[in-house]
Scaffold this active site. Structure first.
Site, PDB file in Angstrom:
ATOM      1  N   CYS A 185      41.597  26.422  45.885  1.00 16.12           N
ATOM      2  CA  CYS A 185      41.650  27.101  47.176  1.00 16.12           C
ATOM      3  C   CYS A 185      42.012  26.119  48.286  1.00 16.12           C
ATOM      4  CB  CYS A 185      40.301  27.760  47.476  1.00 16.12           C
ATOM      5  SG  CYS A 185      39.971  29.209  46.462  1.00 16.12           S
ATOM      6  N   CYS A 332      48.711  13.741  45.936  1.00 19.96           N
ATOM      7  CA  CYS A 332      48.870  14.925  45.095  1.00 19.96           C
ATOM      8  C   CYS A 332      49.676  15.945  45.895  1.00 19.96           C
ATOM      9  CB  CYS A 332      47.513  15.475  44.668  1.00 19.96           C
ATOM     10  SG  CYS A 332      46.451  15.959  46.057  1.00 19.96           S
TER      11      CYS A 332
END
Length: 375
Positions: A185, A332
């Site tokens: 999320c 990332c």
């Protein structure tokens, strides 16, 4: 507890009454996760008069949590979520016994933590814990209410191994995903109101099961699309060839390592990255292969998160130092996995930095920043 005026409205329901309220008061429920789903789950269960609630969460409250984790207040930032939630529940309903477990839920302690409860609710947001909760409940023969959210969608079900014959999370997802295969999320985003819809549904399933009324979601998954305000239903059955779970396994390194929320303790910005690259600082892309295939920072090397964290303990730390990991910058997709990895390595005594905002945070500004991207 049954004489408390706070329960009068629900006791007027013939399916509840005095007997049902006594069942709720006698129930012992464990809730894994005091975050977005845990907030409505815990609040409604305590308000309904569940007699004993165990809150399991090792994380701390971060400011970015508060738009959806409404059980916590601004002054709780930095405090353990389990403790903050327990205090909220005690103020909401002093008659409920609440125990806060500020510890990671692991294969080592899962059976001990859940033993003695009548029902478990899993509101966590990572796959290792979901599989672990399901496996532990199957071994202990406990029903498990599970919920998940992502973007504008949510899912709810009730699993019960039923002595090796029932449906569990492993019948829905037989193969754990690889690290980074499914966005969190934090990376994909989520609206706080969706947590309320799914969390409240989870609490309803728990109360229905305890009271023995209605039809629970055992053998069904309820799917909610917030954009269309529609519910769908998918039937699920036990996989005929799946053997009953008899022991717990650690999936943190095979389907993603859960980490604390919030920013890394040592971050660099996209504006700082060109200078670090020019200075020869090691920059490591910890995304998965399919993510890197769409482009990465030129001059960076690729080392997936799961591979980087595959080793553990002192030997692992020495190996990482030998490979010059100290001082490296990790990135990332959006900064969540690199933040988690940075914190994990810091706990091993290895100092690395995390790129705030990740690859997505710099991709549209790469030319402006003077950062070359591979295509």
């Amino acid at each position: 507890m049954t004489a408390d005026p706070r329960y009068l409205r629900q006791m007027r329901l013939p399916q509840v009454g005095i007997t049902g309220q006594e069942k709720l008061g006698d129930a012992r429920v464990a809730v894994i996760g005091a975050g977005g789903l845990g907030a409505p789950v815990l609040s409604y269960l305590a308000a309904a008069g569940i007699g004993s609630i165990t809150v399991i969460d090792a994380d701390t409250v971060d400011l970015s949590n508060l738009h959806r984790q409404v059980i916590h207040r601004t002054d709780a930032v930095g405090r353990p979520k389990a403790v903050s939630a327990a205090e909220h529940l005690a103020a909401l309903n002093p008659e409920v016994h609440v125990r806060a477990v500020v510890d990671n839920f692991t294969p080592t302690n899962a059976l001990e933590v859940l033993a003695g409860h009548d029902l478990v609710l899993d509101g966590t947001d990572n796959f290792p814990t979901r599989y672990l909760a399901s496996d532990a409940c199957e071994i202990l023969d406990l029903p498990l209410v599970w919920g998940s959210i992502l973007g504008f969608t949510g899912q709810v079900s009730l699993f019960h191994g039923a002595g090796g014959t029932g449906v569990t999370y492993r019948d829905v997802h037989p193969v754990p995903p690889r690290p980074g295969e499914v966005p969190s999320c934090s990376e994909a985003g989520v609206l706080g109101m969706l947590c309320g819809v799914i969390g409240s549904t989870m609490a309803m399933e728990a109360v229905k099961h305890i009271l023995g009324v209605g039809e629970t979601l055992h053998g069904r998954i309820a799917l909610y699309d917030a954009l269309t305000a529609r519910w769908m239903e998918v039937p699920v059955a036990r996989h005929p060839s799946r053997e009953a779970v008899t022991e717990l396994e650690d999936l943190t390194l095979t389907c993603g390592l859960p980490g604390p929320t919030g920013p890394a303790t040592d971050e660099v910005t996209a504006e700082q990255l060109p200078g670090l690259l020019a200075a020869g600082v090691r920059v490591i892309d910890i995304r998965e292969d399919h993510e890197v295939a769409r482009g990465m920072v030129a001059g960076a090397e690729h080392l997936p998160m799961g591979t980087l964290l595959a080793a553990d303990g002192k030997d692992a730390a020495d190996a990482h130092r030998d490979s010059a990991l100290e001082g490296a910058v990790l990135y990332c997709a959006a900064g969540t996995r690199s933040s988690s990895t940075q914190r994990t390595l810091a706990g091993r005594g290895i100092a690395v930095r995390s790129l705030a905002g990740g690859f997505e945070g710099l991709r549209d500004r790469a030319d402006q920043l003077g950062i070359e991207l591979t295509r």
